[in-house]
Design a protein around this motif. Structure first.
Motif, PDB file in Angstrom:
ATOM      1  N   HIS A 140      -1.297   9.263  -2.394  1.00 41.90           N
ATOM      2  CA  HIS A 140      -1.801   8.426  -3.484  1.00 41.90           C
ATOM      3  C   HIS A 140      -3.330   8.426  -3.473  1.00 41.90           C
ATOM      4  N   HIS A 186      -4.418  10.834  -0.261  1.00 40.17           N
ATOM      5  CA  HIS A 186      -4.111  10.741   1.168  1.00 40.17           C
ATOM      6  C   HIS A 186      -2.693  10.234   1.372  1.00 40.17           C
ATOM      7  N   ASP A 231       0.788  -1.231   0.000  1.00 43.48           N
ATOM      8  CA  ASP A 231       0.000   0.000   0.000  1.00 43.48           C
ATOM      9  C   ASP A 231       0.824   1.288   0.000  1.00 43.48           C
ATOM     10  N   ASP A 241      -6.660   5.626  -4.170  1.00 43.22           N
ATOM     11  CA  ASP A 241      -6.910   4.188  -4.215  1.00 43.22           C
ATOM     12  C   ASP A 241      -7.558   3.809  -5.547  1.00 43.22           C
TER      13      ASP A 241
HETATM   14 FE   LIG Z   1      -4.880   4.475   0.250  1.00 41.74          FE
END
Ligand SMILES: [Fe+2]
Length: 221
Positions: A126, A179, A64, A128
């Motif tokens: 980034h 975020h 992540d 999502d």
């Molecule tokens: Fe994220």
């Protein structure tokens, strides 16, 4: 190296185009709430047991967008002997917390964790996945050592910083709102869990152009 720079440029260009036409589902972009007490208490106990008593830990390579710290430590994940976290994800009351925030019906897609970030970790800014991660939540189970590890949300061009207390969660628009955790984590371990939701009817909220960009995103992200 040259190739990486090219891919990064492609990614940020695409991310910008995705953000520009992403459906806007809330005014604020994020919301901090308490994790429901019964869920939190089980979450905490199971995580402590898995990590400290049963030693159910593995490395989570390249997780992540985390940047390894200077000791090149990847985040860890502890895993459990039952499906409690999956049940939370599919719990209608828990889904409703996210639906109330987003104002649309949602379906659970993915969840990760309990993930254990270590001293020095940061999280690059980034977005999502544009279809499966439109709404996300980040839950703070607890941290060992320094308690502050602010998240930043880029909402309509303004960067807002949020620190969670243990037992709190932030629900947010994980695509429209880039975020990050830009400050290196100063504590020893940070235990978090992450849930992701998609609109029950994706076509009702997304334009054709957005759907097209979403499939482009899948190819290069
Ligand atoms: Fe994220």
């Amino acid at each position: 190296m040259k190739n990486n720079i090219k891919i990064d440029a492609l990614r940020s260009d695409l991310a910008e185009r995705v953000i520009n036409i992403c459906p806007k589902l809330s005014k604020e972009g994020f919301k901090v709430i308490r994790i429901p007490d019964d869920i939190y208490s089980e979450m905490y106990q199971k995580t402590i047991a898995a990590y400290y008593l049963e030693n159910n830990i593995r490395k989570e390579y390249g997780a992540d967008n985390a940047i390894p710290n200077e000791n090149k430590l990847d985040p860890e994940v502890c895993f459990l002997n039952d499906n409690f976290f999956d049940l939370v994800h599919k719990n209608p009351d828990f889904i409703k917390l996210h639906e109330d925030f987003a104002g649309i019906n949602l379906k659970p897609t993915y969840w990760y964790g309990p993930r254990v970030y270590l001293n020095g970790h940061v999280l690059k800014e980034h977005i999502d996945h544009p279809t499966t991660h439109l709404i996300g939540s980040s839950l703070k189970i607890f941290s060992e050592g320094d308690d502050e590890w602010p998240l930043t949300f880029l909402v309509d061009g303004q960067r807002v910083s949020v620190s969670l207390e243990r037992g709190e969660m932030v629900i947010f628009e994980a695509v429209r709102v880039p975020h990050a955790r830009p400050t290196p984590f100063k504590g020893k371990r940070y235990f978090g869990i992450f849930y992701h939701y998609a609109p029950l009817d994706f076509n009702a909220v997304a334009s054709d152009e957005y759907a097209k960009l979403a499939s482009e995103y899948e190819k290069i992200m």
